[in-house]
Design a protein around this motif. Structure first.
Motif, PDB file in Angstrom:
ATOM      1  N   LEU A 252       2.743  -7.099  -0.534  1.00 35.19           N
ATOM      2  CA  LEU A 252       2.575  -6.478   0.783  1.00 35.19           C
ATOM      3  C   LEU A 252       1.926  -7.505   1.694  1.00 35.19           C
ATOM      4  O   LEU A 252       0.747  -7.848   1.531  1.00 35.19           O
ATOM      5  CB  LEU A 252       1.709  -5.222   0.675  1.00 35.19           C
TER       6      LEU A 252
ATOM      7  N   ALA B 171       8.096  -1.096   4.258  1.00 33.76           N
ATOM      8  CA  ALA B 171       7.903  -0.146   5.353  1.00 33.76           C
ATOM      9  C   ALA B 171       6.743  -0.525   6.268  1.00 33.76           C
ATOM     10  O   ALA B 171       6.869  -0.483   7.501  1.00 33.76           O
ATOM     11  CB  ALA B 171       7.677   1.253   4.783  1.00 33.76           C
ATOM     12  N   VAL B 172       5.605  -0.906   5.685  1.00 32.57           N
ATOM     13  CA  VAL B 172       4.414  -1.190   6.500  1.00 32.57           C
ATOM     14  C   VAL B 172       4.612  -2.417   7.392  1.00 32.57           C
ATOM     15  O   VAL B 172       4.379  -2.352   8.609  1.00 32.57           O
ATOM     16  CB  VAL B 172       3.164  -1.317   5.606  1.00 32.57           C
TER      17      VAL B 172
ATOM     18  N   TRP C 129       7.310  -1.708  10.096  1.00 36.95           N
ATOM     19  CA  TRP C 129       6.774  -0.851  11.143  1.00 36.95           C
ATOM     20  C   TRP C 129       5.865  -1.640  12.088  1.00 36.95           C
ATOM     21  O   TRP C 129       5.963  -1.504  13.313  1.00 36.95           O
ATOM     22  CB  TRP C 129       6.013   0.315  10.516  1.00 36.95           C
TER      23      TRP C 129
ATOM     24  N   ARG D 209       6.260   0.724   0.511  1.00 35.54           N
ATOM     25  CA  ARG D 209       5.293   0.262   1.512  1.00 35.54           C
ATOM     26  C   ARG D 209       5.348  -1.248   1.747  1.00 35.54           C
ATOM     27  O   ARG D 209       5.046  -1.711   2.838  1.00 35.54           O
ATOM     28  CB  ARG D 209       3.877   0.703   1.146  1.00 35.54           C
ATOM     29  N   ASN D 210       5.754  -2.026   0.740  1.00 37.27           N
ATOM     30  CA  ASN D 210       5.791  -3.478   0.950  1.00 37.27           C
ATOM     31  C   ASN D 210       6.903  -3.902   1.910  1.00 37.27           C
ATOM     32  O   ASN D 210       6.900  -5.021   2.420  1.00 37.27           O
ATOM     33  CB  ASN D 210       5.888  -4.230  -0.379  1.00 37.27           C
TER      34      ASN D 210
ATOM     35  N   TYR E   7       9.057   6.291   5.368  1.00 35.42           N
ATOM     36  CA  TYR E   7       8.478   4.944   5.434  1.00 35.42           C
ATOM     37  C   TYR E   7       7.089   5.023   4.790  1.00 35.42           C
ATOM     38  O   TYR E   7       6.116   5.405   5.424  1.00 35.42           O
ATOM     39  CB  TYR E   7       8.397   4.461   6.885  1.00 35.42           C
ATOM     40  N   GLU E   8       7.031   4.664   3.501  1.00 34.07           N
ATOM     41  CA  GLU E   8       5.804   4.807   2.721  1.00 34.07           C
ATOM     42  C   GLU E   8       4.664   3.992   3.338  1.00 34.07           C
ATOM     43  O   GLU E   8       4.836   2.830   3.699  1.00 34.07           O
ATOM     44  CB  GLU E   8       6.042   4.330   1.282  1.00 34.07           C
ATOM     45  N   GLY E   9       3.523   4.620   3.490  1.00 41.28           N
ATOM     46  CA  GLY E   9       2.377   3.942   4.077  1.00 41.28           C
ATOM     47  C   GLY E   9       2.335   4.029   5.590  1.00 41.28           C
ATOM     48  O   GLY E   9       1.373   3.585   6.218  1.00 41.28           O
ATOM     49  N   VAL E  10       3.394   4.589   6.183  1.00 43.69           N
ATOM     50  CA  VAL E  10       3.456   4.776   7.640  1.00 43.69           C
ATOM     51  C   VAL E  10       3.215   6.240   7.975  1.00 43.69           C
ATOM     52  O   VAL E  10       2.316   6.586   8.741  1.00 43.69           O
ATOM     53  CB  VAL E  10       4.806   4.292   8.208  1.00 43.69           C
TER      54      VAL E  10
END
Length: 423
Positions: free
Chosen positions: A66, A110-111, A114, A107-108, A251-254
């Motif tokens: 990430l 999506a975050v 974003w 998340r790696n 969007y994981e982590g968003v």
């Protein structure tokens, strides 16, 4: 004319909207490398096609670190980062086709996608601004800006047809540059009441639209319809108005709830939006709403350029009030050329989507689509038949847009008025 209108005219320059005098909406000289910290992204983005073929892209993505994006500061760094991560995202989502799309972007991806999207004002998905406008370099740095000397920074499955699709679309953008440069001159001429200037610059615009059509014809030379329909299209598809991903993508982590974003579309190009606003083309409610939504997929400065054109004095009203024959003919030529371009786009869509879609249905009905055969069309996504990758019902949409363009022809308006008077 008041000082306010003079100020509006003097401020209306391409540079104010980050539009290049040489390249138009195309990003001039895109970066080809990010700082070493971001090499994990560029390494995988450069291998997306290979990894999809091996059905191993998803496992490689799961091993990605990430990465923090705070060090990405320049516009060109951010554009390259957005291109790289969104290319990986499209491959990750669609690696297994419509039968097994993912529901969660890890998340790696999506975050950072974003975060970069927020900085650029672009959505977190591959857009026309990524795949076309910021995805090129010259093979020979000193060579010409032509299709044989251009290559992609990152590609999607489809081989030479994928390169052809993106590069031909880039050539259409470049062909339009003289027309873009003419827009501020047309508006200035309208402000000044200068019929000669407006007439001359409208001729430049009509010639540019002609060159766009000629560039678009190269699609038949460089892109195989069966490869485009059977392999490429799904990787350009989004998760809005798509039955395969009806709930969207998390969007994981968003955020925990799924988000919906449209896939790539010619409607995300700013070119025809500009010409429509200049010429006074008004689209009906449904098609107009779709086109307006596609402006959110453009770089914000380009979207603002379109909106500001719409706030300028009406060119069509100027032409009608002046009643000058040469001016009227120049305006009519622009509209005619724009109608012809949209008609030709319909021809392209028919060959690359409608005809293969009909063939795919026939193959499925006969049961031959499941056979081990080289025909890619029969294995194409069912959910995309007769629809654009942005989710529109494509042929009906394009016909409505083309017909609305005809509506601004002054000659057709005069004929309708005469018919009414005669009745």
């Amino acid at each position: 004319m008041g000082s306010e209108s003079k100020d509006s005219k003097s401020c209306f320059t391409l540079g104010k909207y980050h539009i290049s005098e040489e390249y138009g909406f195309v990003l001039p000289d895109p970066l080809v490398e990010l700082p070493p910290y971001f090499q994990p992204w560029t390494d995988i983005a450069g291998r997306v096609t290979e990894l999809i073929s091996a059905r191993s892209l998803r496992s490689f993505v799961h091993e990605l670190p990430l990465l923090e994006t705070d060090s990405l500061q320049s516009h060109r760094e951010l554009r390259l980062a957005h291109l790289a991560v969104s290319i990986i995202t499209m491959g990750y989502v669609w690696q297994e086709g419509e039968g097994d799309p993912v529901k969660v972007l890890p998340r790696n991806l999506a975050v950072p996608l974003w975060a970069v999207s927020q900085k650029l004002g672009l959505p977190p998905i591959l857009t026309h601004a990524d795949g076309v406008l910021a995805n090129w370099r010259k093979r020979d740095p000193d060579g010409p800006m032509d299709i044989e000397n251009l290559e992609l920074l990152f590609s999607l499955p489809g081989g030479e047809s994928a390169r052809g699709f993106f590069v031909v679309t880039l050539m259409v953008e470049l062909a339009a540059v003289p027309g873009l440069k003419a827009i501020p001159e047309v508006i200035s001429g309208v402000y000044d009441g200068d019929v000669a200037v407006v007439t001359r610059t409208l001729d430049v615009l009509s010639q540019a639209i002609d060159r766009m059509k000629e560039a678009l014809k190269l699609m038949h030379v460089y892109v195989d319809p069966s490869v485009f329909y059977g392999i490429m299209r799904i990787f350009l598809s989004g998760w809005k108005d798509n039955l395969t991903m009806a709930e969207g993508l998390v969007y994981e982590g968003v955020q925990a709830e799924p988000l919906e974003f449209s896939g790539g579309s010619a409607a995300q190009s700013s070119l025809l939006h500009c010409f429509d606003e200049l010429l006074g083309v008004k689209h009906e409610e449904k098609s107009g709403a779709f086109l307006t939504r596609m402006r959110d997929y453009m770089p914000p400065s380009h979207k603002r350029f379109i909106e500001d054109i719409s706030c300028m004095p009406s060119l069509r009203d100027f032409v009608l009030k002046r009643g000058d024959e040469s001016l009227t003919e120049a305006f009519e030529r622009c509209v005619d050329r724009l109608v012809a371009l949209r008609s030709y786009h319909l021809n392209i869509v028919s060959r690359f989507i409608s005809i293969p879609a009909a063939h795919a249905k026939k193959l499925r009905a006969s049961g031959s689509a499941s056979l081990e055969e080289p025909n890619m069309v029969g294995k194409a996504p069912i959910s995309l038949e007769e629809r654009g990758t942005a989710g529109s019902g494509i042929m009906s949409f394009l016909k409505v847009v083309r017909d609305q363009t005809k509506g601004v022809l002054i000659s057709s308006c005069a004929k309708e008025k005469q018919t009414f008077l005669d009745s």
